[in-house]
Scaffold this motif. Structure first.
Motif, PDB file in Angstrom:
ATOM      1  N   SER A  24       0.841  -1.210   0.000  1.00 57.94           N
ATOM      2  CA  SER A  24       0.000   0.000   0.000  1.00 57.94           C
ATOM      3  C   SER A  24       0.866   1.246   0.000  1.00 57.94           C
ATOM      4  CB  SER A  24      -0.926  -0.006   1.221  1.00 57.94           C
ATOM      5  OG  SER A  24      -1.804  -1.108   1.193  1.00 57.94           O
ATOM      6  N   VAL A  25       2.006   1.185   0.749  1.00 54.74           N
ATOM      7  CA  VAL A  25       2.921   2.329   0.772  1.00 54.74           C
ATOM      8  C   VAL A  25       3.517   2.568  -0.607  1.00 54.74           C
ATOM      9  CG1 VAL A  25       5.131   3.155   1.662  1.00 54.74           C
ATOM     10  CG2 VAL A  25       3.449   2.150   3.213  1.00 54.74           C
ATOM     11  N   PHE A  26       3.910   1.488  -1.296  1.00 59.37           N
ATOM     12  CA  PHE A  26       4.471   1.650  -2.637  1.00 59.37           C
ATOM     13  C   PHE A  26       3.426   2.214  -3.613  1.00 59.37           C
ATOM     14  CE2 PHE A  26       7.805  -1.495  -1.361  1.00 59.37           C
ATOM     15  CZ  PHE A  26       8.879  -0.660  -1.588  1.00 59.37           C
ATOM     16  N   GLY A  27       2.161   1.818  -3.455  1.00 58.61           N
ATOM     17  CA  GLY A  27       1.110   2.385  -4.303  1.00 58.61           C
ATOM     18  C   GLY A  27       0.947   3.876  -4.066  1.00 58.61           C
ATOM     19  N   GLY A  28       1.012   4.277  -2.780  1.00 60.72           N
ATOM     20  CA  GLY A  28       0.931   5.699  -2.474  1.00 60.72           C
ATOM     21  C   GLY A  28       2.145   6.461  -2.988  1.00 60.72           C
ATOM     22  N   MET A  29       3.351   5.836  -2.875  1.00 61.20           N
ATOM     23  CA  MET A  29       4.554   6.471  -3.405  1.00 61.20           C
ATOM     24  C   MET A  29       4.464   6.638  -4.914  1.00 61.20           C
ATOM     25  SD  MET A  29       7.422   4.434  -1.156  1.00 61.20           S
ATOM     26  CE  MET A  29       8.752   5.068  -2.192  1.00 61.20           C
ATOM     27  N   SER A  30       3.893   5.670  -5.594  1.00 61.70           N
ATOM     28  CA  SER A  30       3.738   5.758  -7.048  1.00 61.70           C
ATOM     29  C   SER A  30       2.821   6.915  -7.435  1.00 61.70           C
ATOM     30  CB  SER A  30       3.173   4.436  -7.587  1.00 61.70           C
ATOM     31  OG  SER A  30       2.941   4.517  -8.977  1.00 61.70           O
ATOM     32  N   LYS A  31       1.734   7.050  -6.689  1.00 58.99           N
ATOM     33  CA  LYS A  31       0.810   8.153  -6.955  1.00 58.99           C
ATOM     34  C   LYS A  31       1.468   9.492  -6.660  1.00 58.99           C
ATOM     35  CE  LYS A  31      -3.894   9.701  -5.949  1.00 58.99           C
ATOM     36  NZ  LYS A  31      -5.160   9.394  -5.213  1.00 58.99           N
ATOM     37  N   GLY A  32       2.194   9.556  -5.548  1.00 58.20           N
ATOM     38  CA  GLY A  32       2.872  10.803  -5.215  1.00 58.20           C
ATOM     39  C   GLY A  32       3.941  11.169  -6.225  1.00 58.20           C
ATOM     40  N   GLU A  33       4.682  10.161  -6.712  1.00 53.75           N
ATOM     41  CA  GLU A  33       5.716  10.423  -7.701  1.00 53.75           C
ATOM     42  C   GLU A  33       5.109  10.998  -8.986  1.00 53.75           C
ATOM     43  OE1 GLU A  33       9.087   7.972 -10.308  1.00 53.75           O
ATOM     44  OE2 GLU A  33       7.833   6.943  -8.816  1.00 53.75           O
ATOM     45  N   ARG A  34       3.990  10.448  -9.410  1.00 53.62           N
ATOM     46  CA  ARG A  34       3.336  10.955 -10.621  1.00 53.62           C
ATOM     47  C   ARG A  34       2.882  12.397 -10.426  1.00 53.62           C
ATOM     48  NH1 ARG A  34      -2.144  10.767 -12.582  1.00 53.62           N
ATOM     49  NH2 ARG A  34      -2.204  10.801 -14.868  1.00 53.62           N
ATOM     50  N   ASN A  35       2.324  12.678  -9.257  1.00 53.13           N
ATOM     51  CA  ASN A  35       1.871  14.047  -9.002  1.00 53.13           C
ATOM     52  C   ASN A  35       3.043  15.026  -8.947  1.00 53.13           C
ATOM     53  OD1 ASN A  35      -0.818  13.268  -8.885  1.00 53.13           O
ATOM     54  ND2 ASN A  35      -0.790  12.963  -6.668  1.00 53.13           N
ATOM     55  N   ARG A  36       4.166  14.604  -8.351  1.00 57.18           N
ATOM     56  CA  ARG A  36       5.332  15.479  -8.289  1.00 57.18           C
ATOM     57  C   ARG A  36       5.896  15.764  -9.672  1.00 57.18           C
ATOM     58  NH1 ARG A  36       6.549  12.153  -3.933  1.00 57.18           N
ATOM     59  NH2 ARG A  36       8.084  11.006  -5.186  1.00 57.18           N
ATOM     60  N   ILE A  37       5.906  14.754 -10.515  1.00 58.30           N
ATOM     61  CA  ILE A  37       6.384  14.952 -11.889  1.00 58.30           C
ATOM     62  C   ILE A  37       5.498  15.961 -12.619  1.00 58.30           C
ATOM     63  CG2 ILE A  37       6.648  13.829 -14.132  1.00 58.30           C
ATOM     64  CD1 ILE A  37       7.513  11.308 -12.658  1.00 58.30           C
ATOM     65  N   LYS A  38       4.178  15.838 -12.454  1.00 56.73           N
ATOM     66  CA  LYS A  38       3.259  16.779 -13.103  1.00 56.73           C
ATOM     67  C   LYS A  38       3.514  18.199 -12.622  1.00 56.73           C
ATOM     68  CE  LYS A  38      -1.053  15.631 -13.136  1.00 56.73           C
ATOM     69  NZ  LYS A  38      -2.365  15.101 -12.675  1.00 56.73           N
ATOM     70  N   ILE A  39       3.715  18.373 -11.314  1.00 53.71           N
ATOM     71  CA  ILE A  39       3.929  19.714 -10.774  1.00 53.71           C
ATOM     72  C   ILE A  39       5.252  20.288 -11.293  1.00 53.71           C
ATOM     73  CG2 ILE A  39       4.365  21.018  -8.664  1.00 53.71           C
ATOM     74  CD1 ILE A  39       2.437  19.091  -7.234  1.00 53.71           C
ATOM     75  N   ARG A  40       6.321  19.464 -11.288  1.00 54.26           N
ATOM     76  CA  ARG A  40       7.621  19.960 -11.751  1.00 54.26           C
ATOM     77  C   ARG A  40       7.575  20.355 -13.221  1.00 54.26           C
ATOM     78  NH1 ARG A  40       9.953  15.620  -8.533  1.00 54.26           N
ATOM     79  NH2 ARG A  40      10.084  14.357 -10.440  1.00 54.26           N
ATOM     80  N   VAL A  41       6.954  19.514 -14.039  1.00 58.12           N
ATOM     81  CA  VAL A  41       6.905  19.789 -15.477  1.00 58.12           C
ATOM     82  C   VAL A  41       6.095  21.042 -15.758  1.00 58.12           C
ATOM     83  CG1 VAL A  41       6.035  18.927 -17.676  1.00 58.12           C
ATOM     84  CG2 VAL A  41       7.293  17.398 -16.169  1.00 58.12           C
ATOM     85  N   ARG A  42       4.928  21.173 -15.142  1.00 55.34           N
ATOM     86  CA  ARG A  42       4.082  22.333 -15.399  1.00 55.34           C
ATOM     87  C   ARG A  42       4.741  23.622 -14.888  1.00 55.34           C
ATOM     88  NH1 ARG A  42      -0.895  21.911 -17.129  1.00 55.34           N
ATOM     89  NH2 ARG A  42      -1.423  23.905 -16.138  1.00 55.34           N
ATOM     90  N   THR A  43       5.403  23.550 -13.750  1.00 56.26           N
ATOM     91  CA  THR A  43       6.078  24.731 -13.224  1.00 56.26           C
ATOM     92  C   THR A  43       7.227  25.152 -14.133  1.00 56.26           C
ATOM     93  OG1 THR A  43       5.506  24.054 -10.964  1.00 56.26           O
ATOM     94  CG2 THR A  43       7.234  25.696 -11.208  1.00 56.26           C
ATOM     95  N   ALA A  44       7.976  24.171 -14.607  1.00 57.83           N
ATOM     96  CA  ALA A  44       9.096  24.483 -15.505  1.00 57.83           C
ATOM     97  C   ALA A  44       8.604  25.085 -16.818  1.00 57.83           C
ATOM     98  CB  ALA A  44       9.916  23.226 -15.769  1.00 57.83           C
ATOM     99  N   MET A  45       7.532  24.509 -17.379  1.00 55.79           N
ATOM    100  CA  MET A  45       7.004  25.035 -18.643  1.00 55.79           C
ATOM    101  C   MET A  45       6.446  26.440 -18.451  1.00 55.79           C
ATOM    102  SD  MET A  45       5.181  21.610 -20.211  1.00 55.79           S
ATOM    103  CE  MET A  45       4.846  22.369 -21.796  1.00 55.79           C
ATOM    104  N   SER A  46       5.809  26.681 -17.315  1.00 55.04           N
ATOM    105  CA  SER A  46       5.270  28.013 -17.040  1.00 55.04           C
ATOM    106  C   SER A  46       6.394  29.041 -16.961  1.00 55.04           C
ATOM    107  CB  SER A  46       4.460  27.988 -15.743  1.00 55.04           C
ATOM    108  OG  SER A  46       3.987  29.281 -15.419  1.00 55.04           O
ATOM    109  N   SER A  47       7.477  28.686 -16.291  1.00 50.93           N
ATOM    110  CA  SER A  47       8.612  29.601 -16.170  1.00 50.93           C
ATOM    111  C   SER A  47       9.277  29.847 -17.512  1.00 50.93           C
ATOM    112  CB  SER A  47       9.629  29.028 -15.174  1.00 50.93           C
ATOM    113  OG  SER A  47       9.057  28.868 -13.890  1.00 50.93           O
TER     114      SER A  47
END
Length: 571
Positions: A127-150
């Motif tokens: 269950s922890v690995f499933g949550g880590m997978s979801k968190g990793e995907r969300n972090r990637i989305k935030i980093r990519v969108r922030t970088a593209m915005s900048s």
């Protein structure tokens, strides 16, 4: 020796190498099972599918789930290379019970062996690995969108996508990332298209001069200027290339990139439940337009402008003013649209397609029109029908009134009554269809339309196997409907009693001097008379000819109105 099936996944969204990803996951899986004598006999590896998709919606993972049901599956256990790649969120809790049900062990490197369904620690770890997978995907989305915005706001970077009409994609130098530059990657920017940029500037000026989107599109089409999809056909294989559309003009007029500024975040991806009754099926992603206040503008101009900011703002202001204007200005003395009476409403048909022509008032003149839109042409490929057929009401009514006055004149009244009697009897004798046969005729026509659509889809490049199945189904439905038509009706429906000469004479006598009234009454008040006489009109556009038929109905009886109007009273 234990036979294993290998399960893995690779997403290409971040430019991963599918083969390299498969190899390292496979290496980890083999390192786990080979010391115990296990070997991999089959693989279920998905490429290009997001981890957020549940197993049932990943092609290869779904095949693995189906193989679990097969007693002759050919493997004894399943091994994965990394749990974050394979499970997302609560997917493990929704999928592992299937393995337990069919007694198939699931081996995971982080567990060090098979997952024990009775071990709470194992369940917690997965269950922890499933949550880590979801968190990793969300972090990637935030980093990519922030970088593209900048990059868009601070550097004015062109971030890809289809260039707007009027621009080409030009070279802007080597990539700022040294590693990517060493690999030969370069960044790009928008450059004016010598052929299309003047058209964009002209569209803005035409709009300021008072032309509408539709008028501009019509003008450009008449001049033979290729529309955006025809100008850049390679990037627009899915769009029609025949003419300019008002929507294309509107998209140009509201696009601020023509002022030289780079714009990003005009659209976003939204996730919606695939099935609200079964949340385990995950979400589907859809593109959604962002409001203008959420767009990201570059701080400075990023490419050469086609129109000035002043001209763009002027167009924006005019559009806002036009949107606030009432859609229809009622002229003094003009009858409101909802209260207008049309003398021939429902009585005029287009001879080409057989549909009723709809009334419309254009510049205080009543027309009956039949529109044949482009999407309907594919349904009737052999029908030579103009885009719009118009018929003026006043022209028809003048000729119709002259015929009525002549036919019901005292010296011809007897001949007219005799002809109407025969026509009423003949038409009544022809109406012997049952409701079932009428429905069957409609079904035959619908099947023919379906076959025409399927043929068009086949010519457009659709899957022949799928289209062939559709054609066979339509043919079967058509044959079944034809059999109903060929079957004699068990009981013919009751016919309407045909009018006798005395009944027709009674109607005409109650109407009084038709010849005199029809010339004196206003056009919008003639509808009761045309209804009493059963007037129907078939308009042949090619020959500019209207064929009039009269069949009085026994359902109407007329009484004299104190005002002398043509006033029907159905009873």
């Amino acid at each position: 020796m234990i036979r294993f099936a290998f399960a893995g996944r690779c997403s290409t969204e971040d430019l991963q190498d599918p083969e390299a990803s498969r190899n390292w996951q496979l290496t980890r899986a083999r390192a786990l099972i080979e010391p115990t004598g296990g070997h991999i006999v089959t693989e279920y590896f998905d490429v290009g599918h997001s981890r957020s998709l549940p197993w049932q919606r990943r092609p290869r993972a779904n095949e693995l789930l189906q193989a679990l049901r097969n007693p002759n599956r050919g493997f004894d256990a399943v091994v994965i290379g990394e749990p974050q790649r394979t499970f997302y969120g609560n997917q493990f809790g929704n999928t592992f019970p299937v393995f337990v049900h069919f007694r198939i062990p699931l081996w995971v490197p982080e567990i060090g062996g098979p997952v024990d369904p009775n071990n709470e620690a194992h369940d917690l770890v997965m269950s922890v690995f499933g949550g880590m997978s979801k968190g990793e995907r969300n972090r990637i989305k935030i980093r990519v969108r922030t970088a593209m915005s900048s990059q868009a706001q601070l550097q004015g970077r062109y971030l890809g996508g289809r260039p707007p009409y009027g621009y080409l994609i030009g070279d802007a130098g080597p990539h700022p990332n040294p590693a990517k530059a060493a690999a030969g990657q370069r960044i790009h920017r928008l450059e004016p298209d010598p052929a299309a940029a003047p058209i964009v500037a002209r569209i803005f000026q035409m709009y300021v001069d008072g032309m509408s989107d539709k008028a501009i599109a019509s003008q450009l089409t008449r001049e033979g200027i290729p529309c955006p999809s025809a100008h850049d056909a390679i990037r627009n294989p899915h769009r029609k290339k025949t003419a300019w559309q008002a929507g294309a003009v509107r998209a140009i007029l509201i696009n601020p990139r023509y002022t030289g500024y780079e714009i990003w975040n005009k659209q976003r991806k939204e996730e919606h439940l695939y099935d609200i009754d079964d949340v385990t099926l995950g979400h589907r992603t859809r593109m959604t337009h962002n409001p203008a206040e959420q767009w990201v503008w570059s701080n400075d101009t990023a490419h050469e402008a086609i129109v000035t900011t002043q001209l763009f703002n002027t167009v924006k202001k005019i559009r806002q003013q036009r949107s606030r204007m009432p859609q229809r200005l009622e002229r003094p003395g003009r009858q409101p649209q909802g209260q207008r009476t049309y003398a021939l409403r429902g009585r005029v048909r287009c001879a080409t397609c057989g549909r009723k022509m709809q009334p419309a008032t254009i510049r205080n003149t009543v027309y009956y029109r039949c529109e044949f839109k482009e999407q309907e042409q594919s349904l009737h490929p052999g029908l030579n029908h103009p885009r719009t057929v118009y018929l003026r009401e006043d022209a028809v009514c003048r000729a119709l009134d002259r015929w009525i006055a002549k036919a019901f004149a005292p010296d011809r009244l007897t001949a007219t009554l005799t002809a109407l009697t025969h026509a009423s009897a003949a038409a009544n004798a022809a109406e012997t269809s049952t409701p079932q046969q009428t429905q069957a005729r409609k079904m035959v026509k619908e099947c023919e339309r379906r076959l025409a659509r399927y043929q068009a889809a086949l010519e457009a490049g659709a899957d022949p196997a799928v289209v062939t199945q559709w054609i066979n189904e339509a043919q079967t439905d058509k044959e079944a409907a034809r059999k109903k038509l060929d079957t004699p009706p068990a009981a013919t429906r009751k016919k309407e009693t045909p009018l006798t000469a005395d009944q027709i004479r009674e109607i005409t006598e109650r109407l009084g001097d038709i010849a005199q009234r029809v010339q004196a009454v206003d056009t919008e008040k003639k509808s009761p008379l045309y209804e009493a006489l059963g007037i129907t009109i078939s308009y042949e556009h090619a020959g500019r000819a209207a064929t009039v038929r009269s069949r009085p109905s026994s359902a109407y009886r007329y009484s004299e109105c104190p005002r002398g109007d043509l006033n029907p009273h159905a009873r």
